[in-house]
Design a protein around this motif. Sequence first.
Motif: not given
Length: 486
Positions: A246, A273, A277, A336
Motif C-alpha cells: 500500500g 478488497k 486499501e 491484489e
Amino acid sequence: MASKRVRVGPVLDVEVGWPVLLAVTWLWLTWKTLRLVGRVAWWAVRNPAKTVVLTVGLAVWARWGLPGLAVAGVVGVGVPVAVLLVVARDRFTRRLADGARSVWRRWVVYAPRWRRLMSRHGLFVRDDGTEELAALREVRCTGVVDRLRVGIPTGLAPADFEQAAEALAHAVKAEDCRVRVSRPGEVWVDLLRRDPLRETVPPLPVPRVVDLRGVPVGCREDGELWRLRLLGTHVLIAGATGAGKGSVLWSLIRGLAPAIRSGLVELWVIDPKGGMELSFGEPLFTRFADTSPADFADLLDQAVEGMNARAARLKGKTRQHTPTPGDPFRLIIIDELASLTALVGDRRVAVRIDDALGHLLTKGRAVGYTVVGALQDPSKDVIPYRNLFPTRVALRLDEPTQVDMVLGDGARDRGAYCDRIPHALPGVGYVKLDGVREPFRVRAAYLTDEDIRALAAEYAPGRALTPADIPPALPAGFEGPPAEAA
Ligand SMILES: Nc1ncnc2c1ncn2[C@@H]1O[C@H](COP(=O)(O)OP(=O)(O)OP(=O)(O)O)[C@@H](O)[C@H]1O
Ligand SMILES: [Mg+2]
C-alpha cells in the motif's frame, strides 16, 4: 671486443656485434620514450581539467617562480571554495566530509587489513608460489555506506565476491555487503555501515513537475531518491501481507498528484478488497471499482477499448504516446492482482478479466496505458502475466524461491534477500534499476490515512492546467525502456 654473446632464456643464444647491440638498445629506448609520451598525452586527453590546472601551474611557476605559484594556489583554491560555500553550502560540505572520510577510511580502516581480509575470504589467486590479491583501487564513503572499487585478479569472478559478501560484512562490522559489477575485471563492494532505511520515510514533497520517467516513491539504501518509472512500462509490486505494498501505491499516487489534478494523468483503480486499501483516495480516481468482479471486468474492458482507439489513432505517427489533458496517461492500479486473475468464481467474468489484462499488458506500454499491480503471492499459477511487467518491486516475501520469481533468475544470489526483510521494516524491498545488474534496496515513503485524505482533498482532478504541470519533453529517440528493464 668485436662482439658479445646474447642469451635470452632457452630460445635465444647468439653472438652479435656491438653495432647491432647498440642499435637494438637505441630502438628499445626510443620505443619506451615514445610509449611514455603517448601515455602522458592520453592521460592529458582523458583528464582535461587536471591538464589545464597543471599547465597553468607550470606557466605561473616559470614566469613568477614559487611565490607566484603560492599566490595562484591560494586564489585558485580559495575562490571556488568560497563560491561553492555560498551557492551550494550543504552539498559542498557533504562532499568535503565524504572526501575526508573516504581518505581516512581507505588508509586507516581498509588498507592495513586488506591482505588479511582478502586472504581469509579466499579473494586471491596463488600461482607459481606468488599470490595475487584482489586489488583495492578506490574507496568512496558517505555517511551510511563505504563503496570499495576492487580489481578482480585473473581467475576469480564477481560471483566469488558475492559468495564472500556476508562474511565480509561481518568482518568489517557492516550491516550488509552488496557486490556490483563496475566493469569487466572490477566490482564495487558496498559495505553498509548504518541502515538508512531503518526509519520510516515520511511522505516525500509533492513534485512541482511530474516526470513519468521517474516518479519519486521513497528512499534508496545509498541515500538517493527512489524513483519508479511509469512511462512505457508496467509495474508489479509483490510482497507478503503487511509488507507495505500500500505504501508503494500511495507514494506513487502522491508523486503523480499535480498531474492528476490537471488531468494529464488519470487513475483507474481496482480494489478487490472492497475498498479497504484505496477508497480513501477515491476523489483522485477517474474510475474506481471495489465491489464485484463484473465491475472490475467492465473497468478493464473500457480501458482496453480506450487503448485500442488510441493505438489506432497513433499508428504510424509516433512510437510513444505523449500525455495531454485531452488525451491523458492512464494508470490502471490493481491492488491484489491475484483476486482478479485466479480467485474469481464466475468463469465467464474470469475470462473477460484475463483477456483484458493480457491486452493491456501486451499493448498498453507504448500508448500511455500502464498497469501497476500489487500481489501477495508471486507464484506462477497465481499470476501468469508476471513476465509482462518489465518493472518489478519485491518487498518482504515468505520464501526465498519467490524472490527470483519476482525479480528474475539469480536476483536473490545477487543480494535481494526479500525473505530476510524483518516484519518491523514494512515498505522495504528490492528493485532492479535500469542498467544495473544487482538489485537495490529501497524503502517506500509512508502516508498515514490523514496524509491520504489531505492529498485527495487538494489534488482531486479538475483544476485548470498551469505551465508547471506540463512534463519536460522526452529526449530525442526515446522509445521507452527495453523489455528486460526490470
Ligand atoms: N513504507 C512504510 N513505512 C512504514 N510503515 C509502513 C510502510 N508501509 C506499510 N507500513 C505499515 O505496515 C502496515 C501494513 O502495510 P500495508 O497495508 O501497506 O501492507 P500490504 O503489503 O498492502 O499488505 P496486504 O497484502 O495485507 O494488503 C501499515 O498499516 C503500516 O502500519
Ligand atoms: Mg494492501
